[in-house]
Design a protein around this motif. Structure first.
Motif, mmCIF file in Angstrom:
data_model
loop_
_atom_site.group_PDB
_atom_site.id
_atom_site.type_symbol
_atom_site.label_atom_id
_atom_site.label_comp_id
_atom_site.label_asym_id
_atom_site.label_seq_id
_atom_site.Cartn_x
_atom_site.Cartn_y
_atom_site.Cartn_z
ATOM 1 N N GLY A 9 5.192 33.395 21.048
ATOM 2 C CA GLY A 9 6.400 33.971 21.615
ATOM 3 C C GLY A 9 7.558 32.999 21.717
ATOM 4 N N ARG A 10 7.511 31.936 20.925
ATOM 5 C CA ARG A 10 8.571 30.922 20.940
ATOM 6 C C ARG A 10 9.474 31.107 19.719
ATOM 7 N NH1 ARG A 10 4.525 25.993 21.971
ATOM 8 N NH2 ARG A 10 3.935 26.459 24.121
ATOM 9 N N PRO A 11 10.666 30.491 19.732
ATOM 10 C CA PRO A 11 11.577 30.635 18.593
ATOM 11 C C PRO A 11 11.060 29.894 17.347
ATOM 12 C CG PRO A 11 12.497 29.136 20.227
ATOM 13 C CD PRO A 11 11.252 29.713 20.822
ATOM 14 N N THR A 12 11.339 30.472 16.174
ATOM 15 C CA THR A 12 10.982 29.807 14.917
ATOM 16 C C THR A 12 11.904 28.609 14.717
ATOM 17 O OG1 THR A 12 12.524 31.107 13.601
ATOM 18 C CG2 THR A 12 10.295 32.017 13.883
ATOM 19 N N SER A 13 11.626 27.808 13.705
ATOM 20 C CA SER A 13 12.455 26.617 13.452
ATOM 21 C C SER A 13 13.899 27.011 13.141
ATOM 22 C CB SER A 13 11.862 25.774 12.329
ATOM 23 O OG SER A 13 11.688 26.547 11.161
ATOM 24 N N ASP A 14 14.108 28.113 12.399
ATOM 25 C CA ASP A 14 15.475 28.556 12.093
ATOM 26 C C ASP A 14 16.194 29.033 13.355
ATOM 27 O OD1 ASP A 14 15.209 27.981 9.403
ATOM 28 O OD2 ASP A 14 14.629 30.026 8.848
ATOM 29 N N GLU A 15 15.480 29.785 14.205
ATOM 30 C CA GLU A 15 16.083 30.256 15.448
ATOM 31 C C GLU A 15 16.416 29.081 16.371
ATOM 32 O OE1 GLU A 15 13.722 34.562 15.592
ATOM 33 O OE2 GLU A 15 12.866 32.817 16.624
ATOM 34 N N GLN A 16 15.531 28.099 16.396
ATOM 35 C CA GLN A 16 15.755 26.910 17.223
ATOM 36 C C GLN A 16 16.976 26.133 16.728
ATOM 37 O OE1 GLN A 16 13.891 26.126 20.086
ATOM 38 N NE2 GLN A 16 15.640 24.767 20.369
ATOM 39 N N LYS A 17 17.083 26.042 15.389
ATOM 40 C CA LYS A 17 18.218 25.316 14.786
ATOM 41 C C LYS A 17 19.541 26.009 15.154
ATOM 42 C CE LYS A 17 17.969 23.621 10.438
ATOM 43 N NZ LYS A 17 17.954 23.719 8.962
ATOM 44 N N LYS A 18 19.582 27.353 15.058
ATOM 45 C CA LYS A 18 20.795 28.102 15.414
ATOM 46 C C LYS A 18 21.136 27.889 16.894
ATOM 47 C CE LYS A 18 20.126 31.829 12.096
ATOM 48 N NZ LYS A 18 19.676 33.212 11.936
ATOM 49 N N ASP A 19 20.102 27.931 17.740
ATOM 50 C CA ASP A 19 20.302 27.746 19.180
ATOM 51 C C ASP A 19 20.858 26.350 19.470
ATOM 52 O OD1 ASP A 19 20.095 28.846 21.811
ATOM 53 O OD2 ASP A 19 18.396 27.484 22.165
ATOM 54 N N ASP A 20 20.317 25.336 18.791
ATOM 55 C CA ASP A 20 20.790 23.960 18.979
ATOM 56 C C ASP A 20 22.251 23.816 18.542
ATOM 57 O OD1 ASP A 20 18.281 23.301 19.924
ATOM 58 O OD2 ASP A 20 17.628 22.308 18.074
ATOM 59 N N ILE A 21 22.615 24.441 17.407
ATOM 60 C CA ILE A 21 23.998 24.384 16.916
ATOM 61 C C ILE A 21 24.941 25.047 17.920
ATOM 62 C CG2 ILE A 21 25.576 25.286 15.138
ATOM 63 C CD1 ILE A 21 23.245 24.872 13.115
ATOM 64 N N LEU A 22 24.514 26.201 18.456
ATOM 65 C CA LEU A 22 25.334 26.908 19.427
ATOM 66 C C LEU A 22 25.516 26.070 20.703
ATOM 67 C CD1 LEU A 22 26.864 29.462 20.260
ATOM 68 C CD2 LEU A 22 24.704 30.377 21.119
ATOM 69 N N LYS A 23 24.445 25.483 21.199
ATOM 70 C CA LYS A 23 24.533 24.644 22.402
ATOM 71 C C LYS A 23 25.466 23.452 22.169
ATOM 72 C CE LYS A 23 20.131 25.825 24.515
ATOM 73 N NZ LYS A 23 18.728 25.488 24.662
#
Length: 194
Positions: A163-177
């Motif tokens: 139930g955790r974010p995939t590597s692509d989702e994590q990358k998008k989240d990091d860019i947004l932050k």
């Protein structure tokens, strides 16, 4: 309105698969050669008489064509490959067999871009490539790029299962932050993300 045929039951499907497999085996057994394959190469074994030498043979391996013959006779194999090969990495040898006959062993290096072949030459009967079960390979045997893709897929699959974010989702989240941190003057309170 045409009525659709009902889907086959598991037992009907199994019977059909068995019939297809038997037909395929009979077609392949009727060929003047045997062959196997991996994603990287195809191996062809052509039985010949034991008194023949390499100089008695014609073996041509071109990018999209193969010809195997005993000089002065009709070709044993003469046809186009379903996909190109790497001619510099493809080889053949003449090998004795225990019964006194010989065989021409041909190794065809498939061109880059892994795929299963349905046949060695396009004029031969096809096999059902969807039924191929590849041998297990180790991550260490893969080239760097393929290994990286497989490891990323495994990581992402594991992340989703937990139930955790995939590597692509994590990358998008990091860019947004990072963007939000670099632009504190902007109000993100009403932003809809995702």
């Amino acid at each position: 309105m045409a009525e659709r045929a009902p889907s086959p039951t598991p037992s009907e499907r199994a019977r059909k698969d068995a019939e297809d497999r038997k037909r395929e085996e009979e077609e392949q057994a009727g060929l003047p050669y045997k062959w196997t394959q991996t994603l990287e190469e195809a191996e062809v074994s052509v039985p010949i008489q034991g008194n023949l030498k390499a100089r008695d043979l014609v073996v041509e391996l071109k990018k999209t064509h193969i010809k195997v013959a005993v000089k002065g006779q009709d070709p044993i194999i003469d046809g186009d490959f379903p996909h190109p090969i790497q001619t510099d990495d493809s080889t053949w040898v003449l090998s004795p067999k225990p019964d006194g006959s010989k065989e021409i062993l041909i190794t065809l290096a498939k061109a880059h871009g892994s795929y299963w072949w349905a046949h060695i030459v396009t004029s031969a009967p096809k096999i059902d490539t969807t039924k191929i079960v590849p041998e297990n390979s180790k991550l260490s045997e893969l080239d760097g790029e393929t290994r990286g893709m497989v490891e990323k897929m495994m990581y992402d699959q594991n992340q989703k299962a937990m139930g955790r974010p995939t590597s692509d989702e994590q990358k998008k989240d990091d860019i947004l932050k990072k963007f939000m941190k670099e632009h504190p003057e902007m109000d993100f309170s009403n932003a809809k993300i995702g």
